[in-house]
Scaffold this active site. Structure first.
Site, PDB file in Angstrom:
ATOM      1  N   HIS A  32       0.824  -1.202   0.000  1.00 39.03           N
ATOM      2  CA  HIS A  32       0.000   0.000   0.000  1.00 39.03           C
ATOM      3  C   HIS A  32       0.862   1.258   0.000  1.00 39.03           C
ATOM      4  O   HIS A  32       0.401   2.323  -0.420  1.00 39.03           O
ATOM      5  CB  HIS A  32      -0.943  -0.013   1.205  1.00 39.03           C
ATOM      6  CG  HIS A  32      -2.382   0.191   0.815  1.00 39.03           C
ATOM      7  ND1 HIS A  32      -3.062  -0.683  -0.018  1.00 39.03           N
ATOM      8  CD2 HIS A  32      -3.260   1.182   1.117  1.00 39.03           C
ATOM      9  CE1 HIS A  32      -4.300  -0.241  -0.189  1.00 39.03           C
ATOM     10  NE2 HIS A  32      -4.443   0.887   0.478  1.00 39.03           N
ATOM     11  N   ARG A  76       1.210   2.272  -3.459  1.00 42.76           N
ATOM     12  CA  ARG A  76      -0.055   2.880  -3.919  1.00 42.76           C
ATOM     13  C   ARG A  76      -0.153   4.323  -3.417  1.00 42.76           C
ATOM     14  O   ARG A  76      -0.545   5.223  -4.167  1.00 42.76           O
ATOM     15  CB  ARG A  76      -1.218   2.031  -3.414  1.00 42.76           C
ATOM     16  CG  ARG A  76      -2.615   2.513  -3.816  1.00 42.76           C
ATOM     17  CD  ARG A  76      -3.614   1.424  -3.454  1.00 42.76           C
ATOM     18  NE  ARG A  76      -4.980   1.919  -3.359  1.00 42.76           N
ATOM     19  CZ  ARG A  76      -5.824   2.003  -4.387  1.00 42.76           C
ATOM     20  NH1 ARG A  76      -5.422   1.673  -5.597  1.00 42.76           N
ATOM     21  NH2 ARG A  76      -7.064   2.425  -4.198  1.00 42.76           N
TER      22      ARG A  76
END
Length: 326
Positions: A270, A273
């Site tokens: 993440h 991201r």
């Protein structure tokens, strides 16, 4: 002082509620432990207030309990907004159950809202750290290293969730995404990939040249070595046995690459991201475009990244402007 301990009516009501959660709701053991702890503290508070009847509990009583949670007392440290919210949820559930089960006439907790947790800013990596991780992933030049580099390039190059990346099939790649008119623009062809997000929602995301080159190298020089007779169902990223790469294994790929690159801060799929979104906004991308690329249902979710870029602007201003400091 009246007491809610022992076999008092409120204590019995709490036990009935916990039995309900255990038998009828089937809550996990850890969740039940949390509910017991939170409601035990609530009973202690009611005991201090001299309340031993559910119908004597008012909205002010529950609000006062919330204040006590946030401020702490001689026996308890102050709770964060997140922990206090969890405790209030337990209390609200208990009072709602008490009314539904005929143990109380009114629900004094219905209007008491749990505190809103403060926004946690996503952790984005500097571009130099991202590049170091990507280089470290492909450094050995083996089939698995080519796969690892392609995987991480896709994660950072598309902002894909880890589940979306490992869920990709070869057929989801579209290296011929542009029409004839677009192809007339030299060196501006943009490949795309189809990602399947939460709720099986699909979105088409552009893939930059670095990710495309890494995937091409993996497809031509590495994936054929990993394919086995067992079959992979067309999965793009394969493990050493020829099956689809798992989320856990993909996470390990990133962790190893970060360690080899000497990146000491916490890194997760993440994180890439978050970095993707933050770097796009830093580069001038519109927040609604980033929303579409990330697959967020609401732009509100995406706007938290703008807080990161504002912090970056403040930092640059504070260090660069001659009159930034008094």
């Amino acid at each position: 002082m009246a007491s809610t301990g022992g076999q008092g009516p409120i204590t019995r009501a709490v036990r009935t509620y916990l039995d309900h959660l255990t038998v009828e709701k089937g809550l996990a053991a850890n969740t039940l432990v949390s509910y017991r702890r939170d409601l035990r503290r609530y009973l202690e508070y009611l005991d201090i207030q001299g309340i031993d009847d559910l119908n004597a509990v008012s909205e002010a009583t529950v609000s006062g309990f919330l204040v006590r949670l946030r401020e702490g007392d001689a026996e308890h440290r102050p709770l964060s907004s997140t922990s206090a919210a969890r405790t209030v949820v337990a209390v609200r559930g208990f009072h709602k159950f008490a009314v539904a089960d005929g143990l109380a006439e009114t629900d004094p907790a219905a209007a008491v809202k749990p505190p809103t947790p403060g926004k946690r800013l996503p952790k984005a990596l500097p571009l130099s750290d991202v590049e170091a991780i990507l280089e470290a992933a492909g450094a050995p030049g083996t089939a698995l290293a080519l796969r690892d580099r392609a995987l991480l390039e896709v994660l950072y190059g598309t902002g894909a969730r880890i589940s979306e990346a490992v869920g990709l099939d070869v057929d989801d790649l579209d290296w011929d995404a542009l029409g004839a008119t677009d192809r007339a623009v030299e060196q501006q062809e943009v490949a795309t990939v189809q990602l399947r997000g939460k709720g099986s929602k699909e979105r088409i995301v552009p893939v930059g040249s670095y990710a495309r080159e890494a995937v091409d190298a993996y497809l031509t020089r590495a994936r054929p070595e990993l394919v086995t007779a067992r079959g992979s169902g067309g999965a793009l990223f394969l493990n050493a046995r020829g099956g689809r790469l798992s989320r856990q294994s993909a996470w390990a790929v990133l962790t190893r690459a970060a360690e080899r690159a000497g990146v000491t801060r916490d890194v997760s799929p993440h994180t890439l991201r978050h970095s993707y979104a933050t770097h796009l906004l830093d580069g001038g991308a519109d927040v609604r475009v980033v929303q579409e690329l990330l697959g967020h249902a609401s732009v509100t979710t995406t706007q938290v990244y703008t807080l990161v870029t504002v912090d970056n602007l403040r930092e640059v201003f504070a260090t660069a402007h001659p009159r930034a400091r008094g």
